[in-house]
Design an enzyme around this catalytic site. Structure first.
Site, PDB file in Angstrom:
ATOM      1  N   HIS A 193      -3.635  -5.357   1.346  1.00 47.09           N
ATOM      2  CA  HIS A 193      -3.418  -5.714   2.745  1.00 47.09           C
ATOM      3  C   HIS A 193      -3.927  -7.134   2.975  1.00 47.09           C
ATOM      4  O   HIS A 193      -4.840  -7.601   2.296  1.00 47.09           O
ATOM      5  CB  HIS A 193      -4.183  -4.765   3.669  1.00 47.09           C
ATOM      6  N   CYS A 218       0.831  -1.206   0.000  1.00 50.37           N
ATOM      7  CA  CYS A 218       0.000   0.000   0.000  1.00 50.37           C
ATOM      8  C   CYS A 218       0.871   1.265   0.000  1.00 50.37           C
ATOM      9  O   CYS A 218       1.504   1.565  -0.999  1.00 50.37           O
ATOM     10  CB  CYS A 218      -0.986  -0.030   1.162  1.00 50.37           C
TER      11      CYS A 218
END
Length: 486
Positions: free
Chosen positions: A427, A329
């Site tokens: 994630h 991310c």
């Protein structure tokens, strides 16, 4: 509909864990129960079935009820992006960023969202188990409170007060907290739970007797200290390690000031063949097989922090010697050439140079991407599932060599031509056994053992329910939930 609230004398007293335990204990008995947390402040979050964002603790509590996470389970989520400011997420959607003073004036609006979610849950579930936040006795935060007694008073629910005896001073915590509450709030406290007790309960009994006589309230039970319980931390970084085999893969994660979703690393922390090290400020990055740049709520400032600690130089040296580097991310965004924040979403508007390891750049946009996704890693075609929580839109030729092919037809992330650098927006990808094994092999680990993190979490939720069954006053708990005794 009945509501039971768990409040704690301190942060990390065991509120999240107890709510998880109560949810599974009640579910075992056939009770249709749902978790709820009015306001959460955390950088660990989960994507819900309705496309929103809530605290990860409530997602775990939903699992304890065999439910899909929903934004009504955590209607107000605060995600700090500076020492004084936070992104305000209402019903799963980011609405604004404000400092603490401004948010104090916003609480009346936030309370409306809280009560709306509580009402909706009550229409579908006969029992709601609520988790408070921090302590109800923070004098400076009691005005317009929506997280603890302010909520309990608004919905007229009973409260259990939990304290951590392992820290010491448990009786002062419980009595002091009670006495700092108003008379009506004190009356709401229906009992105490003492958490993380080690030793002979007979030696504690005189203190329990004194506490009940002093307050006129029962001790609902004493929960033992559990050495190897591993559920996602609500906010604090969990650095506990499990026992390792002789031959391990060394993985290093630099700890950034605005690190987010560090629960990504829990499967690695629990893996018997991985030695996971979190490296804090002022410390050198040690020799490693794999360095992972984590998610960040403030990518540009955390990039600057990395450089100020000299970690950029250490990462370059790591790559020269053949080590592997991964970004998740915000970490993916750092691997590129530029990170642009024209709207000032994560601080002052502007641009920052990334590490330039992947030919791509990122622009932060107001609309956040929130998705649960499935797909396959380009490494070994391994199945992977995870979730996206990001405001960045990343473009560039590096994306032509994607890290993940998603089932919805999109590609995610990138890999370098030499295979040393890999980045992804996903994630939770280490929770997928096949993907975790493929990534560990990519990083250099031979004969990888497959670990099912979801099975480990489920095992620990069951253990928590067993502790409630064994150590707490079940009939009283059922009464407080508006249920008949078994």
């Amino acid at each position: 509909m009945s509501t039971l609230m768990v409040q704690g004398t301190t942060s990390d007293a065991g509120k999240s864990t107890l709510v998880t335990a109560l949810c599974r204990w009640l579910t075992r008995q056939g009770v249709k129960v749902v978790p709820f947390k009015p306001q959460n402040m955390a950088l660990n979050s989960a994507v819900t079935a309705d496309g929103g964002e809530i605290g990860r603790a409530q997602a775990v509590q939903a699992q304890a009820c065999y439910l899909e996470p929903h934004t009504d389970m955590n209607p107000v989520l605060l995600k700090p992006n500076s020492d004084t400011g936070a992104q305000v997420i209402i019903h799963g959607r980011a609405v604004t960023t404000m400092n603490a003073v401004a948010y104090h004036g916003y609480k009346e609006i936030a309370m409306q969202a809280v009560l709306e979610s509580h009402r909706r849950l009550g229409e579908s579930y006969p029992v709601i188990v609520v988790e408070g936040a921090g302590s109800p006795a923070e004098i400076n935060l009691r005005a317009n409170d929506i997280a603890n007694m302010g909520f309990a008073e608004a919905v007229d629910c009973p409260v259990l007060l939990i304290a951590d005896i392992n820290r010491g001073g448990v009786f002062a915590h419980l009595v002091g907290t009670l006495e700092l509450l108003s008379l009506s709030e004190q009356a709401r406290v229906k009992g105490f739970i003492i958490n993380r007790f080690r030793g002979d309960i007979a030696l504690l009994q005189p203190g329990l007797d004194w506490l009940e006589a002093r307050t006129g309230k029962p001790v609902v039970g004493v929960l033992p200290y559990v050495m190897d319980l591993h559920l996602e931390a609500e906010d604090g970084l969990d650095q506990r390690q499990t026992d390792k085999v002789e031959h391990v893969l060394n993985v290093v994660v630099p700890v950034l000031p605005r690190i987010s979703n560090h629960t990504d690393f829990d499967p690695l922390r629990l893996h018997p063949q991985v030695n996971l090290q979190f490296i804090g400020p002022g410390k050198a990055i040690p020799p490693a097989d794999l360095i992972i740049l984590p998610g960040s709520k403030s990518v540009r400032s955390d990039l600057n922090y990395l450089r100020n600690n000299g970690w950029d130089t250490a990462i370059a040296r790591h790559l020269r010697y053949g080590g592997k580097l991964m970004g998740i991310c915000g970490g993916l965004q750092m691997l590129g050439e530029q990170v642009h924040d024209p709207l000032g979403l994560e601080g002052a508007a502007g641009s920052s140079a990334g590490f330039g390891l992947l030919a791509m750049s990122t622009v932060l946009e107001a609309e956040k991407q929130l998705r649960n996704v499935r797909g396959r890693l380009t490494l070994e075609d391994a199945e992977v599932s995870g979730y996206e929580i990001h405001a960045g839109v990343t473009t560039g030729p590096a994306l032509e060599q994607a890290a993940v092919q998603l089932d919805d037809g999109r590609c995610d992330g990138a890999q370098s031509a030499d295979g040393q650098v890999l980045g992804t927006y996903l994630h939770g990808l280490f929770e997928s056994p096949a993907a975790c094994s493929a990534l560990l092999r990519w990083a250099g680990l031979a004969n990888v053992q497959s670990v099912d993190y979801h099975a480990l979490r489920e095992r620990d939720i069951e253990r928590l329910a067993d502790l409630v069954e064994k150590h707490l006053d079940g009939p009283l708990l059922r009464e407080l939930c508006g249920l008949e005794a078994n």
